[in-house]
Motif scaffolding. Structure first.
Motif, mmCIF file in Angstrom:
data_model
loop_
_atom_site.group_PDB
_atom_site.id
_atom_site.type_symbol
_atom_site.label_atom_id
_atom_site.label_comp_id
_atom_site.label_asym_id
_atom_site.label_seq_id
_atom_site.Cartn_x
_atom_site.Cartn_y
_atom_site.Cartn_z
ATOM 1 N N SER A 262 0.812 -1.219 0.000
ATOM 2 C CA SER A 262 0.000 0.000 0.000
ATOM 3 C C SER A 262 0.845 1.268 0.000
ATOM 4 O O SER A 262 0.337 2.355 -0.270
ATOM 5 N N LEU A 263 2.129 1.130 0.282
ATOM 6 C CA LEU A 263 3.045 2.276 0.328
ATOM 7 C C LEU A 263 3.814 2.477 -0.971
ATOM 8 O O LEU A 263 4.638 3.385 -1.080
ATOM 9 N N THR A 313 7.322 7.445 3.959
ATOM 10 C CA THR A 313 7.337 6.030 3.574
ATOM 11 C C THR A 313 8.271 5.240 4.479
ATOM 12 O O THR A 313 7.934 4.135 4.928
ATOM 13 N N ALA A 316 6.578 4.662 7.763
ATOM 14 C CA ALA A 316 5.505 3.673 7.662
ATOM 15 C C ALA A 316 6.058 2.254 7.563
ATOM 16 O O ALA A 316 5.497 1.320 8.161
#
Length: 333
Positions: A262-263, A313, A316
């Motif tokens: 999802s990143l 990013t 995350a």
């Protein structure tokens, strides 16, 4: 492709190389024609570093790599412009520290030189040896002798644990350390990479996609061939379990990989994201994803052109690790 110096070898290598385990065995069948296509696709895409081992297909990978490099050298008029690293030690039976002798090293490197078709290996690495090997003075004396005799230009080690890496980095003639490093295996960032950079030791990052988990293409129903280590080594039945899915339980890894996916930046693949994360880590010389098809080889090489990951990013990805992965791997290796 960006190039970096591979530690004390002094050689310049592309930041994305090619791991050649798939071309030998343990990942399902790969024909000679396909293997050649993988090698050609990788090199044509800018790869200059190939990593193999004497046990990959009992020498098959070395022979395929050697034949390819010789062909490229003929095409280029003498120099293929490639660096080939191989590994030795896992052919010892039993695989014990006492097997790591000068006579064994000579025999193993002679066989690899024949397989690769060279007089002098570019780099030979001890292949995840018993831990005691890495603190044995006689082992490093024997490796120095291999260099003096012209059997290899340089030597390094491939290790399983951070402690093993630190023991090797402390030795004055170790050129490189190969270690598992990926979004799901972050522990080497704490000590290994800074120590290697300070010592001038190269870092070769292996298992960068966690045996494919970080491609983002697997789900809980994905299966693999019977002769694929992702089937037969999930609990470490054949070798260290950390080599298969980075030691992460498959179902846990699949779910965490969805979060990683999802990143992924627009226009990139999840695999490219995972490879770029490794390339961005200070101290990494090269990362060696494997490939079973030419398309995979090209896609992996393209990760070198991806922009460095932004802070959001990176944060995350660290959060995914801390929440889902850390408890399974961090204290084991």
């Amino acid at each position: 492709m960006e190039s970096r110096t591979l530690g004390r070898t002094g050689r310049s290598v592309g930041v994305v190389g090619l791991g050649c385990w798939q071309l030998g065995a343990d990942w399902g069948e790969v024909t000679e024609e396909t293997a050649h296509g993988v090698l050609a696709a990788a090199v044509d895409a800018g790869v200059t570093f190939l990593d193999t081992a004497d046990v990959y297909g009992d020498g098959r990978s070395e022979r395929l790599v050697g034949a390819f490099v010789a062909e490229r050298a003929r095409e280029r008029g003498g120099d293929a412009g490639l660096t080939v690293a191989t590994k030795m030690g896992r052919r010892a039976d039993p695989h014990v520290a006492e097997a790591y002798t000068l006579d064994a090293f000579r025999a193993w490197t002679d066989r690899s030189r024949e397989n690769l078709g060279v007089d002098t290996l570019d780099l030979v690495q001890l292949h995840c040896p018993p831990t005691a090997v890495l603190s044995t003075d006689a082992v490093y004396d024997a490796l120095d002798t291999l260099v003096e005799e012209g059997r290899t230009a340089a030597y390094g080690v491939s290790v399983e644990t951070v402690d093993e890496a630190m023991a090797a980095i402390a030795r004055p003639h170790v050129a490189s350390v190969q270690i598992i490093l990926n979004v799901f295996r972050r522990k080497p960032l704490e000590q290994v990479l800074p120590a290697a950079a300070e010592a001038g030791v190269g870092i070769i990052a292996r298992v960068p996609l966690a045996s494919g988990l970080l491609s983002g293409k697997y789900d809980e129903t994905t299966t693999f061939a019977a002769d694929d280590h992702r089937t037969y080594n999930r609990r470490g039945e054949a070798f260290d379990v950390g080599e298969t899915f980075s030691g992460v339980p498959f179902e846990v890894g699949v779910e965490a990989a969805r979060e990683v996916a999802s990143l992924t930046p627009a226009g990139a693949t999840t695999a490219a994201l995972a490879l770029r994360w490794i390339v961005d880590q200070p101290g990494v010389s090269t990362v060696i994803p494997g490939a079973r098809t030419p398309d995979q080889a090209r896609a992996n090489a393209a990760a070198a052109a991806l922009a460095p990951l932004d802070a959001a990013t990176l944060d995350a990805l660290r959060d995914v690790y801390d929440r889902s992965i850390r408890e399974h791997v961090h204290d084991r290796w």
